[in-house]
Design a protein around this motif. Structure first.
Motif, mmCIF file in Angstrom:
data_model
loop_
_atom_site.group_PDB
_atom_site.id
_atom_site.type_symbol
_atom_site.label_atom_id
_atom_site.label_comp_id
_atom_site.label_asym_id
_atom_site.label_seq_id
_atom_site.Cartn_x
_atom_site.Cartn_y
_atom_site.Cartn_z
ATOM 1 N N SER A 277 -23.388 -14.139 -53.865
ATOM 2 C CA SER A 277 -24.248 -13.521 -54.871
ATOM 3 C C SER A 277 -25.588 -14.246 -54.908
ATOM 4 O O SER A 277 -25.742 -15.347 -54.358
ATOM 5 N N ASP A 278 -26.569 -13.644 -55.576
ATOM 6 C CA ASP A 278 -27.892 -14.263 -55.660
ATOM 7 C C ASP A 278 -27.821 -15.620 -56.363
ATOM 8 O O ASP A 278 -28.498 -16.574 -55.954
ATOM 9 N N ASP A 279 -27.016 -15.701 -57.428
ATOM 10 C CA ASP A 279 -26.889 -16.972 -58.144
ATOM 11 C C ASP A 279 -26.285 -18.054 -57.262
ATOM 12 O O ASP A 279 -26.746 -19.203 -57.263
ATOM 13 N N LYS A 281 -26.300 -18.094 -53.955
ATOM 14 C CA LYS A 281 -27.279 -18.410 -52.915
ATOM 15 C C LYS A 281 -28.314 -19.400 -53.441
ATOM 16 O O LYS A 281 -28.721 -20.333 -52.733
ATOM 17 N N ALA A 282 -28.750 -19.178 -54.685
ATOM 18 C CA ALA A 282 -29.740 -20.080 -55.273
ATOM 19 C C ALA A 282 -29.192 -21.501 -55.375
ATOM 20 O O ALA A 282 -29.912 -22.479 -55.128
ATOM 21 N N ASP A 326 -18.151 -16.078 -56.666
ATOM 22 C CA ASP A 326 -19.219 -15.456 -57.449
ATOM 23 C C ASP A 326 -18.784 -15.240 -58.897
ATOM 24 O O ASP A 326 -19.550 -15.479 -59.836
#
Length: 853
Positions: A277-279, A281-282, A326
């Motif tokens: 997920s983007d979170d 990945k961050a 995630d």
């Protein structure tokens, strides 16, 4: 945490079966006849008596039968109530099941009394409850409990009930794993264990603690395994037994033929996660900025430990399958397998090798003797392999860990099964030495005579695992609670102890080191003896608390030790006079403990050092006597008692001379002489000036009357007040013991600012006292200088008060007494006096015509 199948299903905690059942509306359970494959067993020996049994309940029948092909287990229990103490336990029956994949069926519930059986199933009220027995451990499994409280149960009654549960855990994929207890904490008249396994499948059975006998027989389409026992005595469990040691005989069943099969079973539960997920990945991108591999691993671990709170929801497949990383990150909670899968995913995304590893927090080393099974484990940790090949075991469920990555503690679970393709055996591991707990307690006593004040300062250093525990303890307490807890600990040893400085905690996270400072005053440190004189004991309770007593040497089981632990206590005692002691040294090294102790003395300073380390987690039976003897040596060397019994002549000498602080006496005499001489010189010199001419216009105002009467009263009261306050507040400066406790580096309440503060207060108070006496002399001789000296006194009072307060605020023990309100009140009083009397001294016509000589 993984859901681990228990070994003892006391009071019918097992799996179940269903045949020809009738569902009870809105109850959650069923009633019906037993499955057809069940072999019926009659209840034996209904006439068992209290005199021939043990305990308050005697089990007549323990009948446990399983059919792997039907995914059903049947349980049949019968017991007799022998005493009133057994009524409460006997009349309450609770059966648990997981409604996500199991159904529970009651087959029989009856009572035998006066030669007759009575059916209770139809008339007993059943309650279906959701009892989360592990809620306090943040574990929710969603299981239901069918609870019934039987009516009219009496001593002598026989209760007989049976039930079954149908349904196997879906993640087992049809494989059978189970266990049955072969000895209980109560006597059992007859025990019958039976397992039916389809012929096409291979089952292993293994006995533990007791070499049981098993009958194996082929039937039409199944293989039957039978274990029968009679007259099974109660087993009384022992205390302080290692968790991995079996105290009750049992038999284990498993279709898993090797540990490699368990690995293959677990691999799909921990899949490789590539889509993040983007979170997530961050998070990975942020960690990737770190240049050092070990720093990336450490921060990833701290993220899983700190940002994901521990909470396990073990509903159905959730008992063994982790949630997607995630999801775990987004809802910020998870259990051991969730946190591990998240950590493994993040590390792999960073290009670091990482794998889940199954461990058992109880069985530990004994897993090597078990049949391979997923139920051998109840916890998941993480194995990380660094670029240089170093293997590190990490636990993301621990509270946030700090320090060097290679020095982080992971539970001493001893054996682990790594979930990695190709793994075939259990791995042995142990925590790294640098991660083990080390606690150093440095105590410094400043001991006065029996009637004097004594001081104690404590500096405690926590390292390794001990630093983790200390950090967590202080995080859960406020400063006030921490201070109270620390004072209460020493208060149990020295009842008349008082904290003189706020507890100070320093947490060096880079070194994983926590330091704590405490400071106390103690009155009546010495204990009066009946035969005369006094005694004083110094005892390292921190060491004593780590010792595991053997109790009776007539044990059947190994002795569990408090491991790992390493405590060092260094006690320095500064006495009021030189002491004559004999030095001591003890040095013990055995397979179980390492202990060193030394007492040394130099003049009036005694140093006592204790160093205790447990080096083994348990004591085998063959070493028990040796450990008992070693423990006695350790306990005999703990502590030291001083005795003090001077003659009456010596006591008189001490109270008259030895306790006087002659330095402050000389300072006081010098101040009185210098200030008195200066005052007399000023008085005589003031006579040299000729009197001012008499003002005839105001001649009627001349004389010590009017408002000057109030001035006179104030002039007489001020020296009295200053002298009274001087001896009540500063009297301690003339007592050598109290002076040393505050100003000597070896004193229990020492601070470097105490000496400057006390010198200032003594000199300032003596100056104000002598100035007050000079004002009285100038007042009654009507000297012209009186108004100006009077104004000087009024101006000096707030200045001295402010300087005294500023100096005292640099001393934590004084600053912590919250004297701001008192300071403000006194300061405003001084300003008010100055605002009233300074203008009066400057403007009053009576003052001008009276003080003219």
């Amino acid at each position: 945490m993984l859901m681990k199948q228990g070994l003892l299903y006391l009071f019918a905690l097992g799996l179940g079966g269903l045949s020809a059942a009738e569902i009870q509306p809105s109850t959650g359970y069923l009633t019906g006849v037993a499955p057809a494959w069940v072999e019926t067993r009659e209840v034996p020996a209904l006439d068992v008596a209290r005199e021939t049994s043990q305990g308050s309940i005697h089990y007549l029948l323990v009948d446990e039968q399983s059919h792997a092909g039907e995914e059903t287990e049947f349980y049949h229990y019968a017991y007799k109530v022998l005493t009133e103490a057994g009524l409460e336990e006997a009349a309450s029956i609770s059966l648990s099941f997981d409604p996500s994949y199991q159904t529970l069926t009651y087959h029989r519930l009856r009572r035998y009394r006066d030669g007759e059986w009575k059916d209770l199933l139809g008339e007993t009220e059943m309650q279906v409850l959701q009892r989360e027995k592990d809620m306090e451990s943040s574990l929710l499994d969603g299981s239901l409990t069918v609870s019934c409280n039987l009516k009219d149960i009496r001593v002598g009654d026989v209760l007989d009930y049976s039930f079954s549960r149908k349904g196997a855990h879906p993640l087992l994929k049809g494989k059978f794993v189970d266990s049955n207890s072969l000895s209980w904490g109560v006597p059992v008249e007859e025990m019958f264990i039976r397992v039916l396994m389809p012929k096409a499948r291979k089952l292993q059975g293994r006995f533990y603690l007791d070499a049981g006998q098993m009958e194996v027989k082929e039937l039409e389409d199944v293989v039957e395994y039978r274990v029968q026992r009679a007259k099974v005595p109660a087993v009384l469990s022992e205390k302080d037994v290692p968790s991995w040691v079996d105290q009750y005989a049992w038999v284990q069943w498993s279709e898993f033929g090797a540990w490699s099969e368990v690995v293959e079973w677990a691999l799909p539960l921990y899949p490789e996660v590539t889509e993040l997920s983007d979170d997530l990945k961050a998070k990975v991108e942020l960690l990737a900025r770190e240049t050092l591999e070990e720093v990336r691993v450490l921060k990833a671990l701290q993220m899983a430990q700190a940002e994901i709170r521990y909470l396990g929801i073990h509903l159905g497949v959730g008992s063994h399958r982790p949630n997607p990383p995630d999801l775990v990150l987004s809802r910020r909670f998870g259990d051991c397998k969730d946190k591990t899968q998240l950590l493994v995913t993040v590390l792999r995304a960073l290009g670091i090798k990482a794998y889940p590893a199954l461990v058992d927090t109880d069985d530990r080393r004994s897993i090597t003797t078990r049949l391979p099974s997923p139920y051998c484990f109840d916890h998941v940790i993480t194995l990380v392999v660094l670029e240089d090949g170093t293997e590190l075991w990490l636990d993301p469920t621990r509270r946030p860990q700090y320090g060097k990555l290679r020095e982080l503690y992971v539970g001493n679970y001893e054996r682990a099964l790594v979930i990695k393709p190709g793994e075939t055996e259990l791995r042995t591991y142990e925590p790294r030495p640098a991660s083990l707990p080390r606690t150093t307690v440095n105590e410094e006593f400043s001991v006065g005579r029996p009637e004097a004040l004594s001081g104690l300062s404590v500096h405690t250093v926590y390292e390794g695992l001990a630093a983790e525990y200390a950090r967590n303890n202080f995080a859960q307490r406020s400063e006030t609670e921490a201070q109270k807890y620390a004072t209460e600990y020493y208060g149990k040893i020295f009842p008349k102890i008082k904290s003189v400085a706020a507890i100070r905690v320093q947490d060096d996270k880079e070194r994983n080191r926590v330091e704590v400072w405490e400071s106390y005053e103690i009155t009546e440190l010495w204990e009066t003896q009946k035969e005369g004189g006094w005694s004083l004991e110094f005892y390292p309770y921190e060491i004593k608390d780590q010792l595991t007593e053997t109790g009776s040497l007539d044990r059947r089981m190994p002795l569990d030790l408090n491991y790992p632990e390493h405590f060092m206590v260094n006690t320095k005692v500064t006495l009021f006079e030189p002491w004559n002691l004999t030095p001591e040294r003890v040095d013990l090294k055995t397979r179980h403990v390492r202990y060193e102790h030394e007492i040394a003395i130099k003049s009036n300073v005694i140093t006592m050092t204790y160093d205790y380390e447990s080096v083994s987690p348990f004591v085998e039976l063959k070493d028990l006597v040796n450990y008992h003897d070693t423990l006695k040596q350790v306990k005999d060397s703990l502590g030291y008692t001083l005795t003090y019994n001077p003659s009456l002549e010596t006591v008189k000498k001490v109270t008259a001379m030895d306790q006087v602080n002659f330095l402050m006496v000389l300072v006081t005499l010098a101040c009185l002489f210098l200030f008195g001489l200066a005052g007399l010189l000023f008085w005589f010199l003031s006579k040299l000036n000729p009197p001012r001419p008499k003002n005839l216009q105001d001649a009627d105002l001349e004389g010590l009357g009017g408002w000057l009467i109030l001035v006179a009263v104030g002039l007489f009261l001020r020296p009295v007040t200053l002298v009274s306050g001087f001896f009540s507040d500063l009297g301690l400066v003339y007592n050598m013991e109290r002076w040393a406790a505050l100003t000597s580096p070896e004193g229990g309440a020492y601070h470097p600012m105490f000496a400057p503060l006390l010198y200032f207060e003594v000199v300032a108070n003596l100056f104000l006292i002598m100035l007050g006496l000079l004002l009285i002399l100038l007042f009654f001789t009507k000297r012209a200088s009186f108004p100006w000296v009077f104004i000087l006194m009024l101006a000096l009072l707030p200045l001295v008060h402010v300087l005294d307060f500023v100096l005292s605020q640099n001393i934590p023990a004084v600053a912590s007494q919250n004297r701001e309100a008192q300071f403000s009140m006194t300061l405003w009083q001084n300003f008010a006096q100055a605002a009233i009397w300074i203008p009066y001294a400057l403007k009053s016509r009576r003052v001008r015509v009276t003080f003219r000589y």
